[in-house]
Design a protein around this motif. Structure first.
Motif, mmCIF file in Angstrom:
data_model
loop_
_atom_site.group_PDB
_atom_site.id
_atom_site.type_symbol
_atom_site.label_atom_id
_atom_site.label_comp_id
_atom_site.label_asym_id
_atom_site.label_seq_id
_atom_site.Cartn_x
_atom_site.Cartn_y
_atom_site.Cartn_z
ATOM 1 N N GLY A 81 -68.000 34.152 29.043
ATOM 2 C CA GLY A 81 -67.563 34.887 30.914
ATOM 3 C C GLY A 81 -68.861 36.449 31.178
ATOM 4 N N PHE A 132 -52.534 26.526 32.580
ATOM 5 C CA PHE A 132 -53.020 26.479 31.336
ATOM 6 C C PHE A 132 -53.613 25.306 30.561
ATOM 7 C CE2 PHE A 132 -52.667 27.331 26.205
ATOM 8 C CZ PHE A 132 -54.160 28.648 26.418
ATOM 9 N N ASN A 152 -48.573 36.266 20.534
ATOM 10 C CA ASN A 152 -49.913 36.101 21.487
ATOM 11 C C ASN A 152 -48.046 36.458 22.814
ATOM 12 O OD1 ASN A 152 -50.872 34.462 20.302
ATOM 13 N ND2 ASN A 152 -50.335 32.977 21.320
ATOM 14 N N SER A 207 -51.044 31.182 14.529
ATOM 15 C CA SER A 207 -50.014 33.018 14.896
ATOM 16 C C SER A 207 -49.310 33.143 13.339
ATOM 17 C CB SER A 207 -49.226 32.998 15.852
ATOM 18 O OG SER A 207 -49.669 33.228 17.358
ATOM 19 N N LYS A 265 -54.441 38.057 13.113
ATOM 20 C CA LYS A 265 -53.694 39.019 14.389
ATOM 21 C C LYS A 265 -52.569 39.752 13.424
ATOM 22 C CE LYS A 265 -52.856 35.710 17.243
ATOM 23 N NZ LYS A 265 -52.663 34.594 18.597
ATOM 24 N N GLN A 292 -62.041 31.268 16.153
ATOM 25 C CA GLN A 292 -61.182 32.401 16.638
ATOM 26 C C GLN A 292 -62.688 33.472 16.733
ATOM 27 O OE1 GLN A 292 -57.862 34.754 15.743
ATOM 28 N NE2 GLN A 292 -59.077 36.329 16.450
ATOM 29 N N MET A 344 -52.438 33.852 30.892
ATOM 30 C CA MET A 344 -52.936 32.863 29.850
ATOM 31 C C MET A 344 -53.863 33.150 29.007
ATOM 32 S SD MET A 344 -52.186 29.532 32.749
ATOM 33 C CE MET A 344 -51.146 30.159 34.221
ATOM 34 N N PHE A 391 -53.495 35.236 26.983
ATOM 35 C CA PHE A 391 -52.944 35.478 25.369
ATOM 36 C C PHE A 391 -52.420 34.598 24.788
ATOM 37 C CE2 PHE A 391 -52.464 39.612 27.888
ATOM 38 C CZ PHE A 391 -52.776 40.478 27.529
ATOM 39 N N LYS A 433 -63.957 26.435 21.807
ATOM 40 C CA LYS A 433 -63.595 26.635 23.475
ATOM 41 C C LYS A 433 -64.031 27.834 23.561
ATOM 42 C CE LYS A 433 -58.414 24.407 22.570
ATOM 43 N NZ LYS A 433 -58.697 24.571 21.139
ATOM 44 N N TYR A 434 -63.769 28.212 25.246
ATOM 45 C CA TYR A 434 -63.361 29.490 24.912
ATOM 46 C C TYR A 434 -62.501 30.238 26.698
ATOM 47 C CZ TYR A 434 -65.148 27.130 29.241
ATOM 48 O OH TYR A 434 -65.637 26.417 30.890
ATOM 49 N N SER A 435 -62.338 30.985 26.532
ATOM 50 C CA SER A 435 -61.423 31.450 26.960
ATOM 51 C C SER A 435 -60.683 31.322 28.492
ATOM 52 C CB SER A 435 -61.029 33.190 27.228
ATOM 53 O OG SER A 435 -60.133 33.568 27.903
ATOM 54 N N GLU A 469 -68.913 36.813 36.921
ATOM 55 C CA GLU A 469 -69.156 38.614 37.526
ATOM 56 C C GLU A 469 -71.090 38.491 38.077
ATOM 57 O OE1 GLU A 469 -67.166 41.981 35.440
ATOM 58 O OE2 GLU A 469 -67.593 40.306 34.034
ATOM 59 N N VAL A 489 -58.985 40.984 33.079
ATOM 60 C CA VAL A 489 -59.437 40.460 31.963
ATOM 61 C C VAL A 489 -59.465 41.384 31.498
ATOM 62 C CG1 VAL A 489 -60.817 38.991 31.692
ATOM 63 C CG2 VAL A 489 -60.175 38.323 33.871
HETATM 64 N N1 FAQ Z 1 -57.904 30.293 26.170
HETATM 65 O O1 FAQ Z 1 -52.294 29.266 18.148
HETATM 66 P P1 FAQ Z 1 -52.878 29.432 19.544
HETATM 67 C C1 FAQ Z 1 -63.594 38.467 27.180
HETATM 68 C C2 FAQ Z 1 -56.683 27.931 22.050
HETATM 69 S S1 FAQ Z 1 -61.969 38.147 26.372
HETATM 70 C C3 FAQ Z 1 -59.003 29.292 25.707
HETATM 71 O O2 FAQ Z 1 -52.076 30.458 20.023
HETATM 72 P P2 FAQ Z 1 -54.824 31.149 18.496
HETATM 73 C C4 FAQ Z 1 -63.861 39.780 27.069
HETATM 74 C C5 FAQ Z 1 -56.466 28.633 21.030
HETATM 75 O O3 FAQ Z 1 -57.675 28.842 20.732
HETATM 76 C C6 FAQ Z 1 -61.150 36.686 26.249
HETATM 77 N N2 FAQ Z 1 -57.818 28.416 24.934
HETATM 78 O O4 FAQ Z 1 -54.307 30.178 18.645
HETATM 79 C C7 FAQ Z 1 -65.027 40.001 27.969
HETATM 80 C C8 FAQ Z 1 -56.021 26.998 19.810
HETATM 81 O O5 FAQ Z 1 -56.895 25.792 19.719
HETATM 82 P P3 FAQ Z 1 -58.109 25.430 18.566
HETATM 83 C C9 FAQ Z 1 -61.543 36.129 24.608
HETATM 84 C C10 FAQ Z 1 -56.679 29.301 24.378
HETATM 85 O O6 FAQ Z 1 -55.844 31.516 17.411
HETATM 86 C C11 FAQ Z 1 -63.803 40.520 29.465
HETATM 87 C C12 FAQ Z 1 -54.907 26.449 20.538
HETATM 88 O O7 FAQ Z 1 -55.109 27.289 21.803
HETATM 89 N N3 FAQ Z 1 -61.217 36.755 23.587
HETATM 90 O O8 FAQ Z 1 -64.164 37.539 26.108
HETATM 91 C C13 FAQ Z 1 -56.298 30.667 24.347
HETATM 92 O O9 FAQ Z 1 -53.610 32.242 16.989
HETATM 93 C C14 FAQ Z 1 -64.714 39.745 30.548
HETATM 94 C C15 FAQ Z 1 -54.158 26.996 20.083
HETATM 95 O O10 FAQ Z 1 -53.304 28.475 20.593
HETATM 96 C C16 FAQ Z 1 -59.921 36.677 22.716
HETATM 97 O O11 FAQ Z 1 -60.923 35.545 21.959
HETATM 98 C C17 FAQ Z 1 -57.105 30.749 26.017
HETATM 99 N N4 FAQ Z 1 -57.027 32.155 26.455
HETATM 100 O O12 FAQ Z 1 -54.483 33.085 19.161
HETATM 101 C C18 FAQ Z 1 -65.595 39.504 28.885
HETATM 102 C C19 FAQ Z 1 -59.948 37.300 21.317
HETATM 103 N N5 FAQ Z 1 -54.880 30.780 24.272
HETATM 104 O O13 FAQ Z 1 -58.911 27.025 18.642
HETATM 105 C C20 FAQ Z 1 -66.260 38.774 29.939
HETATM 106 C C21 FAQ Z 1 -59.867 37.213 20.046
HETATM 107 C C22 FAQ Z 1 -55.259 29.823 23.357
HETATM 108 O O14 FAQ Z 1 -57.178 25.502 17.825
HETATM 109 C C23 FAQ Z 1 -65.564 39.123 30.796
HETATM 110 N N6 FAQ Z 1 -58.333 35.637 19.752
HETATM 111 N N7 FAQ Z 1 -56.052 29.046 23.312
HETATM 112 O O15 FAQ Z 1 -58.873 24.827 19.292
HETATM 113 C C24 FAQ Z 1 -57.389 36.116 19.888
HETATM 114 O O16 FAQ Z 1 -56.751 36.949 20.046
HETATM 115 C C25 FAQ Z 1 -56.666 34.339 20.053
HETATM 116 O O17 FAQ Z 1 -57.801 34.077 19.151
HETATM 117 C C26 FAQ Z 1 -55.934 33.831 20.503
HETATM 118 C C27 FAQ Z 1 -55.171 32.762 20.206
HETATM 119 C C28 FAQ Z 1 -54.699 34.962 21.326
HETATM 120 C C29 FAQ Z 1 -56.748 33.729 22.238
#
Ligand code: FAQ
Length: 311
Positions: free
Chosen positions: A47, A266, A220, A207, A216, A36, A195, A197, A105-107, A51, A127
């Motif tokens: 990210g 997604f 989500n 989760s 967490k 994570q 998406m 989240f 991965k990345y977001s 921008e 975002v």
């Molecule tokens: N994109 O079982 P879950 C920022 C993956 S904000 C890509 O639900 P989890 C600020 C997930 O990794 C963005 N992949 O996973 C900014 C897992 O794959 P894996 C970054 C995604 O971890 C703003 C699989 O899907 N913030 O950067 C996504 O319990 C402006 C299954 O999913 C964070 O990372 C997605 N959207 O919950 C910067 C916050 N969603 O690892 C620049 C911390 C899910 O098995 C400019 N992270 N996946 O290969 C978290 O809170 C959690 O990791 C979640 C996912 C909520 C993202």
């Protein structure tokens, strides 16, 4: 011995206390945190690209200075997060290598293009807004270094969010063309923001375990709903419309109902088929190669002054 350590770990989690780097922790807890935190760190540095695309074309010196500061903050967030991952025993080289070879991965959100100046506002409002909603609870994460990094990151993210909101408000109240540009940006960024989240709760692989470990604190879908509830009144104040005909206040639930999310899109973006995946990762790899001499020079310098410690 082992069971004693595990009991201590469980008791620490149950008491809402922090796990620190030197504490014993289950291998899966460590691996899930690295997963994570690395994904989070990678998101911060990837990210920067969408921008940065607008820095040279910012409409005024003031807007340019603000945007440069924001993009630099994101580099800083990446550094705190890679440092937090290092406390778990994984080096930055290894994590970057995994990013560059597609093993981490990345977001998803950063695989969408920034077509107009209004996109800078939409990223800030939506975002960064989604990021704050997701990350404020992470300030209470059970792993100390991650939780503490998140406190500072959230403070900076709230400034970023206000910046985007103010930018959009200015455009929305500007000329007809500026208003239309702001609306178009919201139309394109709204669904991808939802998406961020992650998959719906019943498809979220990690989760349940992450919540049991208090990595967490909310699911989500809970955080996604919280974000929608925050955005609806803000969109109204902005004078802009969210592109969802199914948005409706539900008096019984006391939440806004919203329409279905396109989870096929997604999944495609996660597989590498989003509009900008190749461009983002290609640029990241190039930047890493072009920066090799800086890393080598820094290492050579450090080797010459092995005993140097700051006072
Ligand atoms: N994109 O079982 P879950 C920022 C993956 S904000 C890509 O639900 P989890 C600020 C997930 O990794 C963005 N992949 O996973 C900014 C897992 O794959 P894996 C970054 C995604 O971890 C703003 C699989 O899907 N913030 O950067 C996504 O319990 C402006 C299954 O999913 C964070 O990372 C997605 N959207 O919950 C910067 C916050 N969603 O690892 C620049 C911390 C899910 O098995 C400019 N992270 N996946 O290969 C978290 O809170 C959690 O990791 C979640 C996912 C909520 C993202």
């Amino acid at each position: 011995e082992d069971t004693g350590q595990e009991a201590l770990f469980d008791a620490t989690i149950a008491a809402d206390e922090r796990i620190e780097p030197r504490d014993w922790m289950p291998d899966d807890y460590r691996a899930s945190l690295v997963r994570q935190i690395a994904q989070h760190a990678h998101s911060e540095i990837i990210g920067m690209q969408p921008e940065a695309n607008w820095i040279t074309r910012a409409p005024s010196l003031r807007r340019k200075a603000i945007l440069m500061a924001k993009v630099q903050d994101e580099a800083g967030h990446g550094l705190y997060l890679y440092s937090a991952a290092e406390t778990l025993g994984t080096g930055r080289d290894e994590l970057l290598d995994k990013l560059h070879t597609g093993r981490q991965k990345y977001s998803s959100i950063f695989n969408y293009p920034t077509l107009t100046w209004a996109d800078v506002g939409a990223i800030g409002w939506l975002v960064d807004g989604a990021a704050i909603t997701n990350q404020v609870p992470l300030c209470r994460c059970s792993y100390g270094p991650y939780a503490r990094a998140m406190v500072r990151i959230c403070k900076e993210e709230s400034f970023h969010q206000r910046q985007g909101y103010e930018l959009l408000l200015t455009l929305s109240r500007g000329t007809e063309a500026q208003h239309a540009m702001a609306q178009d940006a919201i139309d394109r960024w709204w669904w991808p923001s939802l998406m961020m989240f992650g998959p719906p709760d019943d498809e979220s692989a990690h989760s349940a375990q992450s919540m049991a470990w208090k990595i967490k604190r909310h699911s989500n879908d809970e955080l996604r709903q919280r974000f929608v509830d925050i955005c609806v009144p803000q969109a109204e104040t902005l004078g802009l419309t969210l592109p969802d005909p199914d948005l409706r206040w539900n008096e019984e639930r006391r939440h806004w109902d919203f329409g279905p999310i396109d989870w096929t899109e997604f999944r495609e973006v996660l597989k590498g088929n989003g509009p900008c995946n190749d461009e983002r990762i290609g640029r990241r790899r190039r930047a890493h190669q072009e920066g090799a001499w800086v890393r080598e020079a820094a290492a050579a310098h450090a080797a010459k002054h092995p005993a140097h410690t700051p006072h």
